[in-house]
Design a protein around this motif. Structure first.
Motif, PDB file in Angstrom:
ATOM      1  N   TRP A   4       0.843  -1.207   0.000  1.00  0.00           N
ATOM      2  CA  TRP A   4       0.000   0.000   0.000  1.00  0.00           C
ATOM      3  C   TRP A   4       0.877   1.255   0.000  1.00  0.00           C
ATOM      4  CZ3 TRP A   4      -5.448   0.890   0.527  1.00  0.00           C
ATOM      5  CH2 TRP A   4      -5.790   2.231   0.737  1.00  0.00           C
ATOM      6  N   LEU A   5       1.867   1.257   0.892  1.00  0.00           N
ATOM      7  CA  LEU A   5       2.721   2.437   1.040  1.00  0.00           C
ATOM      8  C   LEU A   5       3.531   2.697  -0.224  1.00  0.00           C
ATOM      9  CD1 LEU A   5       3.855   1.882   4.741  1.00  0.00           C
ATOM     10  CD2 LEU A   5       1.988   3.349   3.883  1.00  0.00           C
ATOM     11  N   GLU A   6       4.029   1.639  -0.869  1.00  0.00           N
ATOM     12  CA  GLU A   6       4.761   1.802  -2.125  1.00  0.00           C
ATOM     13  C   GLU A   6       3.825   2.290  -3.229  1.00  0.00           C
ATOM     14  OE1 GLU A   6       6.824  -1.846  -3.081  1.00  0.00           O
ATOM     15  OE2 GLU A   6       7.752  -1.896  -1.087  1.00  0.00           O
ATOM     16  N   PHE A   7       2.623   1.739  -3.271  1.00  0.00           N
ATOM     17  CA  PHE A   7       1.655   2.132  -4.293  1.00  0.00           C
ATOM     18  C   PHE A   7       1.325   3.621  -4.180  1.00  0.00           C
ATOM     19  CE2 PHE A   7      -2.595   2.845  -5.934  1.00  0.00           C
ATOM     20  CZ  PHE A   7      -2.591   2.154  -7.133  1.00  0.00           C
ATOM     21  N   THR A   8       1.041   4.086  -2.967  1.00  0.00           N
ATOM     22  CA  THR A   8       0.639   5.483  -2.773  1.00  0.00           C
ATOM     23  C   THR A   8       1.834   6.432  -2.681  1.00  0.00           C
ATOM     24  OG1 THR A   8       0.591   5.233  -0.356  1.00  0.00           O
ATOM     25  CG2 THR A   8      -1.475   4.827  -1.565  1.00  0.00           C
ATOM     26  N   GLY A   9       3.016   5.905  -2.357  1.00  0.00           N
ATOM     27  CA  GLY A   9       4.190   6.760  -2.202  1.00  0.00           C
ATOM     28  C   GLY A   9       4.129   7.607  -0.940  1.00  0.00           C
ATOM     29  N   ARG A  10       3.345   7.155   0.022  1.00  0.00           N
ATOM     30  CA  ARG A  10       3.183   7.913   1.269  1.00  0.00           C
ATOM     31  C   ARG A  10       3.697   7.081   2.435  1.00  0.00           C
ATOM     32  NH1 ARG A  10      -0.874  11.957   1.696  1.00  0.00           N
ATOM     33  NH2 ARG A  10      -1.817  10.845   3.445  1.00  0.00           N
ATOM     34  N   SER A  11       3.947   7.745   3.551  1.00  0.00           N
ATOM     35  CA  SER A  11       4.441   7.052   4.740  1.00  0.00           C
ATOM     36  C   SER A  11       3.268   6.515   5.557  1.00  0.00           C
ATOM     37  CB  SER A  11       5.256   8.017   5.608  1.00  0.00           C
ATOM     38  OG  SER A  11       4.387   8.956   6.231  1.00  0.00           O
ATOM     39  N   HIS A  12       3.602   5.612   6.451  1.00  0.00           N
ATOM     40  CA  HIS A  12       2.591   5.050   7.351  1.00  0.00           C
ATOM     41  C   HIS A  12       1.935   6.159   8.175  1.00  0.00           C
ATOM     42  CE1 HIS A  12       0.950   2.647  10.692  1.00  0.00           C
ATOM     43  NE2 HIS A  12       0.746   1.762   9.729  1.00  0.00           N
ATOM     44  N   LEU A  13       2.741   7.108   8.653  1.00  0.00           N
ATOM     45  CA  LEU A  13       2.201   8.220   9.450  1.00  0.00           C
ATOM     46  C   LEU A  13       1.228   9.091   8.653  1.00  0.00           C
ATOM     47  CD1 LEU A  13       5.308   9.376  11.528  1.00  0.00           C
ATOM     48  CD2 LEU A  13       3.246   8.218  12.358  1.00  0.00           C
ATOM     49  N   GLN A  14       1.476   9.243   7.358  1.00  0.00           N
ATOM     50  CA  GLN A  14       0.563  10.029   6.523  1.00  0.00           C
ATOM     51  C   GLN A  14      -0.772   9.309   6.295  1.00  0.00           C
ATOM     52  OE1 GLN A  14       3.460  10.394   3.281  1.00  0.00           O
ATOM     53  NE2 GLN A  14       3.165  12.632   3.385  1.00  0.00           N
TER      54      GLN A  14
END
Length: 191
Positions: free
Chosen positions: A32-42
């Motif tokens: 998920w994080l790689e797909f969205t390019g966002r961090s877990h905190l975001q």
């Protein structure tokens, strides 16, 4: 146990997320994080909604809350922004998680990118529409045979040119005599 769970979900090829009983997301796998390019905190809490297409966001969030409050499984399609900025169609399935005694402990969701499938379906639909237009222009029609019921149908009510109703062309016994190895047979009107 938590590290084992993370290892399992990170090796899956789908986007996986979890939410607590409060409906706030608390886990996203690395896919998920790689797909969205966002961090877990975001992403945690309701941060994941920032990646949902603005036209889908409000309706999706309302559906999400309603289904989670009812503690039911559900599926939803929406557009999610990929790391490169492109919005992709996602099919997300959500399942409530319960303890052995039936107490709700949260929700788990797994999602797949269905953009290419949607594109192929749209292309097939456009091809079918184009094919039907070509048949109409050429004054031709398509016979369809249901191989389970042996029922015959035609895409037009009349054969163009002869004005003979197709229902009068064959009796039911003659339908059965037609070749059944082909699901589509073409009929051209006599001019």
């Amino acid at each position: 146990m938590k590290n084992y769970f993370s290892m399992l979900t990170d090796t899956a090829s789908m986007l996986i997320w979890m939410a607590g009983c409060d409906t706030l997301c608390n886990y996203f796998n690395s896919v998920w994080l790689e797909f969205t390019g966002r961090s877990h905190l975001q992403e945690v809490g309701n941060g994941w909604l920032e990646g949902v297409h603005p036209e889908d966001r409000q309706q999706l969030y309302e559906l999400y809350l309603t289904a989670l409050e009812k503690r039911q499984n559900f599926q939803r399609q929406y557009r999610l922004r990929r790391a490169d900025g492109e919005y992709r169609w996602i099919l997300d399935t959500v399942v409530p998680q319960f303890t052995a005694d039936g107490s709700l402990i949260g929700y788990i969701g797994y999602a797949v990118d269905i953009t290419d499938v949607n594109f192929q379906l749209a292309t097939a639909s456009e091809s079918e529409t184009s094919f039907e237009l070509e048949l109409d222009t050429a004054q031709m029609g398509v016979w369809n045979r249901n191989l389970r019921t042996l029922e015959m149908t035609h895409n037009q009510e009349e054969v163009v040119g002869d004005s003979i109703l197709l229902a009068n062309l064959f009796t039911k016994t003659e339908y059965v005599a037609l070749p059944i190895i082909y699901s589509n047979c073409f009929l051209k009107a006599k001019m």
